[in-house]
Design a protein around this motif. Structure first.
Motif, PDB file in Angstrom:
ATOM      1  N   ILE A  53       7.195  66.806   2.897  1.00 28.42           N
ATOM      2  CA  ILE A  53       5.880  66.158   2.851  1.00 28.42           C
ATOM      3  C   ILE A  53       5.209  66.532   4.161  1.00 28.42           C
ATOM      4  N   PRO A  54       4.151  67.348   4.106  1.00 26.40           N
ATOM      5  CA  PRO A  54       3.521  67.832   5.338  1.00 26.40           C
ATOM      6  C   PRO A  54       3.083  66.686   6.254  1.00 26.40           C
ATOM      7  N   GLN A  55       3.162  66.925   7.543  1.00 29.06           N
ATOM      8  CA  GLN A  55       2.742  65.909   8.506  1.00 29.06           C
ATOM      9  C   GLN A  55       1.275  65.551   8.303  1.00 29.06           C
ATOM     10  N   SER A  56       0.464  66.504   7.872  1.00 27.65           N
ATOM     11  CA  SER A  56      -0.954  66.231   7.638  1.00 27.65           C
ATOM     12  C   SER A  56      -1.163  65.282   6.458  1.00 27.65           C
ATOM     13  N   LYS A  57      -0.139  65.124   5.626  1.00 28.43           N
ATOM     14  CA  LYS A  57      -0.208  64.209   4.484  1.00 28.43           C
ATOM     15  C   LYS A  57       0.623  62.953   4.733  1.00 28.43           C
ATOM     16  N   GLY A  58       1.004  62.724   5.992  1.00 26.20           N
ATOM     17  CA  GLY A  58       1.752  61.512   6.337  1.00 26.20           C
ATOM     18  C   GLY A  58       3.253  61.693   6.397  1.00 26.20           C
TER      19      GLY A  58
END
Length: 124
Positions: A53-58
């Protein structure tokens, strides 16, 4: 992660391990857990660490949210939801998908970072 036999070994490791060295060891351990192969396509070339889960998506930096991934898959996946992206790949494998889901299942048990009260500094 290595389990040490005594408190002295933990203290020694704390004092001798810089943050960059700790990060390098963490990344190395993740690659070892995935047998030095991409979790998606099984490539062993240009391995990186991918946030499922990308950091930009939490997404977090917890070990359960990162996997060993080749640079090609990492760049192709970008910020897309991994399952959506992975199902559309020619190298899709249900077995690998289950393995990634099993790896990430620990993400649901995030520690409560506020569960601990204030500490008193007894050093003074």
């Amino acid at each position: 992660m290595v389990l040490y036999n005594s408190q002295q070994e933990y203290l020694y490791n704390l004092h001798t391990c810089t943050s960059s060295e700790a990060r390098r060891l963490w990344r190395q351990t993740i690659r070892e857990k995935w047998n030095h192969k991409c979790a998606y396509c099984d490539s062993d070339q240009e391995l990186t660490i991918d946030h499922v889960i990308p950091q930009s998506k939490g997404g977090s930096d917890f070990t359960t949210n990162v996997i060993c991934c080749c640079r090609s898959c990492n760049q192709s996946k970008s910020h897309l939801p991994w399952q959506e992206w992975y199902k559309n790949q020619e190298f899709f494998s249900e077995e690998k998908r289950k393995k990634i889901l099993e790896w990430t299942s620990g993400e649901q048990t995030k520690p409560d970072l506020y569960a601990y009260g204030r500490r008193r500094n007894n050093a003074s």
